[in-house]
Design an enzyme around this catalytic site. Structure first.
Site, PDB file in Angstrom:
ATOM      1  CE  LYS A  30      -4.423   0.987   0.327  1.00  6.09           C
ATOM      2  NZ  LYS A  30      -5.507   0.268  -0.348  1.00  6.09           N
TER       3      LYS A  30
ATOM      4  N   GLY B  18     -26.425   0.817   2.345  1.00  2.93           N
ATOM      5  CA  GLY B  18     -25.610   1.651   1.456  1.00  2.93           C
ATOM      6  C   GLY B  18     -25.868   1.316   0.005  1.00  2.93           C
TER       7      GLY B  18
ATOM      8  N   GLY C 177     -24.437   2.888  -2.653  1.00  3.25           N
ATOM      9  CA  GLY C 177     -23.423   3.682  -3.344  1.00  3.25           C
ATOM     10  C   GLY C 177     -22.837   2.881  -4.493  1.00  3.25           C
TER      11      GLY C 177
ATOM     12  CE1 TYR D  54     -28.580   2.330  -9.224  1.00  3.54           C
ATOM     13  CE2 TYR D  54     -26.624   1.658 -10.438  1.00  3.54           C
ATOM     14  CZ  TYR D  54     -27.915   2.139 -10.428  1.00  3.54           C
ATOM     15  OH  TYR D  54     -28.545   2.428 -11.604  1.00  3.54           O
TER      16      TYR D  54
HETATM   17  P1  NAD Z   1     -19.716   4.388  -1.601  1.00  2.00           P
HETATM   18  O1  NAD Z   1     -19.228   5.515  -0.798  1.00  2.00           O
HETATM   19  O2  NAD Z   1     -19.912   4.564  -3.068  1.00  2.00           O
HETATM   20  O3  NAD Z   1     -21.097   3.841  -1.010  1.00  2.00           O
HETATM   21  C1  NAD Z   1     -21.373   3.756   0.351  1.00  2.00           C
HETATM   22  C2  NAD Z   1     -22.801   4.236   0.551  1.00  2.00           C
HETATM   23  O4  NAD Z   1     -23.155   4.007   1.902  1.00  2.00           O
HETATM   24  C3  NAD Z   1     -22.976   5.727   0.270  1.00  2.00           C
HETATM   25  O5  NAD Z   1     -24.017   5.908  -0.653  1.00  2.00           O
HETATM   26  C4  NAD Z   1     -23.325   6.291   1.653  1.00  2.00           C
HETATM   27  O6  NAD Z   1     -24.236   7.364   1.588  1.00  2.00           O
HETATM   28  C5  NAD Z   1     -23.944   5.092   2.332  1.00  2.00           C
HETATM   29  N1  NAD Z   1     -23.913   5.153   3.795  1.00  2.00           N
HETATM   30  C6  NAD Z   1     -22.969   5.709   4.590  1.00  2.00           C
HETATM   31  N2  NAD Z   1     -23.307   5.556   5.880  1.00  2.00           N
HETATM   32  C7  NAD Z   1     -24.487   4.883   5.899  1.00  2.00           C
HETATM   33  C8  NAD Z   1     -25.323   4.424   6.950  1.00  2.00           C
HETATM   34  N3  NAD Z   1     -25.041   4.628   8.231  1.00  2.00           N
HETATM   35  N4  NAD Z   1     -26.440   3.747   6.593  1.00  2.00           N
HETATM   36  C9  NAD Z   1     -26.754   3.531   5.306  1.00  2.00           C
HETATM   37  N5  NAD Z   1     -25.987   3.958   4.281  1.00  2.00           N
HETATM   38  C10 NAD Z   1     -24.864   4.624   4.582  1.00  2.00           C
HETATM   39  O7  NAD Z   1     -18.695   3.182  -1.315  1.00  2.00           O
HETATM   40  P2  NAD Z   1     -18.527   1.790  -2.086  1.00  2.00           P
HETATM   41  O8  NAD Z   1     -17.459   1.941  -3.105  1.00  2.00           O
HETATM   42  O9  NAD Z   1     -19.845   1.228  -2.444  1.00  2.00           O
HETATM   43  O10 NAD Z   1     -17.883   0.946  -0.909  1.00  2.00           O
HETATM   44  C11 NAD Z   1     -18.655   0.468   0.164  1.00  2.00           C
HETATM   45  C12 NAD Z   1     -17.796  -0.399   1.050  1.00  2.00           C
HETATM   46  O11 NAD Z   1     -17.235  -1.451   0.261  1.00  2.00           O
HETATM   47  C13 NAD Z   1     -16.598   0.320   1.675  1.00  2.00           C
HETATM   48  O12 NAD Z   1     -16.365  -0.238   2.937  1.00  2.00           O
HETATM   49  C14 NAD Z   1     -15.463  -0.022   0.731  1.00  2.00           C
HETATM   50  O13 NAD Z   1     -14.206   0.017   1.390  1.00  2.00           O
HETATM   51  C15 NAD Z   1     -15.827  -1.438   0.361  1.00  2.00           C
HETATM   52  N6  NAD Z   1     -15.234  -1.894  -0.889  1.00  2.00           N
HETATM   53  C16 NAD Z   1     -15.511  -1.276  -2.069  1.00  2.00           C
HETATM   54  C17 NAD Z   1     -14.922  -1.714  -3.234  1.00  2.00           C
HETATM   55  C18 NAD Z   1     -15.220  -1.088  -4.575  1.00  2.00           C
HETATM   56  O14 NAD Z   1     -14.890  -1.692  -5.614  1.00  2.00           O
HETATM   57  N7  NAD Z   1     -15.852   0.074  -4.606  1.00  2.00           N
HETATM   58  C19 NAD Z   1     -14.036  -2.820  -3.210  1.00  2.00           C
HETATM   59  C20 NAD Z   1     -13.790  -3.462  -1.989  1.00  2.00           C
HETATM   60  C21 NAD Z   1     -14.386  -2.986  -0.842  1.00  2.00           C
END
Ligand code: NAD
Length: 359
Positions: free
Chosen positions: A83, A180, A182, A186
């Site tokens: 990292k 969530g 996001g 989604y």
């Molecule tokens: P994101 O920020 O796009 O989505 C997270 C969503 O959760 C947001 O829409 C936010 O408004 C919502 N949220 C925050 N607090 C909340 C709560 N208390 N209750 C309900 N909703 C809430 O993030 P993401 O990319 O979807 O990632 C989500 C998780 O997955 C993170 O922990 C991230 O580290 C992990 N992750 C993501 C990826 C990736 O490819 N994006 C890969 C591995 C792990």
């Protein structure tokens, strides 16, 4: 003077290398940590964050790099864990020169470390990094947005968890609640709907994301964040923040499976992993079920083909079944079983490769 003893920490957790770098032209200040390269070069994104201190940045980088070792090993990749973190305010420091300076430091590690995007770094920033190094993945026009692939891996992992817990992985027989909606949540909701999930709930705090789902999928029911863990569903899918499984939320859970994309969902791995086990709730270890994005981006190293990457991601299903078997056999919680699984792969492959073969 700092109290944090980097060498003690390195020796305790088997780190190989910690590098600090500074570019006098741009003021770039960064740290790269290589945790373990038993399986291959260390891969991990570069995070840009306004850390309060160098110690905080170093510790964050050490923890994240170590997490990547387990994640890559459990994902069946020939990669180690690493990292980088950059200390700075994302709104102020970014420029072409800044990221080209980073690229030059990445190149100086001669392929022992491969970088990618992370919090506050984008594919556009990586284009500049790529001008100075061969050791960068997640570029525009290659593997693309990792989130749909992370969600696809989580979908496969949910099916494996249903199979283990109920003996049947037919999505149409179960109810789900996604925390969530996001980048990953989604897409996960979309995959659940495409497979005729009996009922899907979601919880969100972002008005824009709530409105998007209401418009596109009015059949998905909104629940207030404070009611999320109490929902009477078969599967909870945390796709938002870390630490959400804790002393307060675990006793509220009615679901029999917890499986989503979020990182570090267990506030304290051993305590809360065990608590879920004691309550008969099957927890899909985060670094195994959310590895789809990593597997996807790693495919850039051998010439990216979407279908091949997708098939590779689908192997999360079998991997989780194997991990659940280990957990049952060892009478331990699933997060621990996932670490046993990852460590065993590293140890076995290291032994297999210990004899000299000319290539
Ligand atoms: P994101 O920020 O796009 O989505 C997270 C969503 O959760 C947001 O829409 C936010 O408004 C919502 N949220 C925050 N607090 C909340 C709560 N208390 N209750 C309900 N909703 C809430 O993030 P993401 O990319 O979807 O990632 C989500 C998780 O997955 C993170 O922990 C991230 O580290 C992990 N992750 C993501 C990826 C990736 O490819 N994006 C890969 C591995 C792990």
């Amino acid at each position: 003077m700092s109290d944090f003893k980097v060498f003690d920490y390195m020796s305790k957790y088997g780190f190989e290398q910690v590098v600090k770098f500074y570019d006098k032209t741009t003021g770039l200040k960064g740290i790269t940590v290589i945790h373990d390269t038993t399986l291959g070069p260390a891969l991990g994104g570069t995070r840009l964050w306004n850390y309060a201190s160098e110690d905080e940045a170093t510790l964050d980088c050490l923890r994240l790099a170590r997490g990547m070792t387990y994640k890559a090993a459990a994902a069946g990749l020939n990669l180690g864990g690493g990292k980088s973190v950059l200390i700075g305010d994302a709104d102020q420091v970014k420029s072409e020169a800044y990221f080209r300076a980073l690229g030059r430091f990445v190149q100086s590690l001669n392929g022992r470390y491969i970088t990618a995007e992370d919090v506050n770094t984008t594919t556009k920033d990586l284009d500049y990094v790529n001008m100075e190094t061969d050791h960068v993945v997640g570029l525009e026009g290659k593997s693309g947005n990792p989130s749909p692939m992370t969600a696809w891996g989580a979908f496969c992992g949910i099916r494996a968890s249903l199979k283990h817990q109920f003996g049947d992985d037919d999505i149409s027989k179960y109810t789900f609640a996604v925390q969530g909606a996001g980048q990953t949540g989604y897409y996960l909701i979309k995959y659940l709907l495409e497979h005729q999930a009996k009922k899907v709930y979601f919880s969100e705090i972002n008005e824009r994301h709530i409105a998007r789902l209401a418009e596109e999928h009015p059949e998905v029911e909104f629940v207030k964040p404070e009611d999320y863990f109490k929902l009477d569903v078969d599967v909870l899918s945390p796709c938002a923040l870390g630490g959400s499984l804790n002393d307060k939320t675990i006793p509220e859970i009615k679901a029999k499976v917890v499986a989503g994309t979020a990182n570090n969902v267990l506030l304290e791995e051993d305590i809360h992993g065990q608590m879920l086990k004691d309550r008969g709730i099957l927890y899909a270890p985060d670094f195994v079920i959310n590895a789809g994005g990593l597997i996807n981006v790693a495919h850039e190293l051998k010439g990216y083909e979407k279908d091949r990457a997708k098939r590779d991601i689908e192997r999360i299903y079998d991997r989780l079944l194997e991990i659940y078997k280990i957990a049952d056999k060892e009478n331990t919680h699933t997060q621990e079983a996932a670490k046993i699984f990852a460590t065993k792969r590293m140890e076995t492959i290291a032994l297999v490769r210990s004899n000299y073969i000319k290539r």
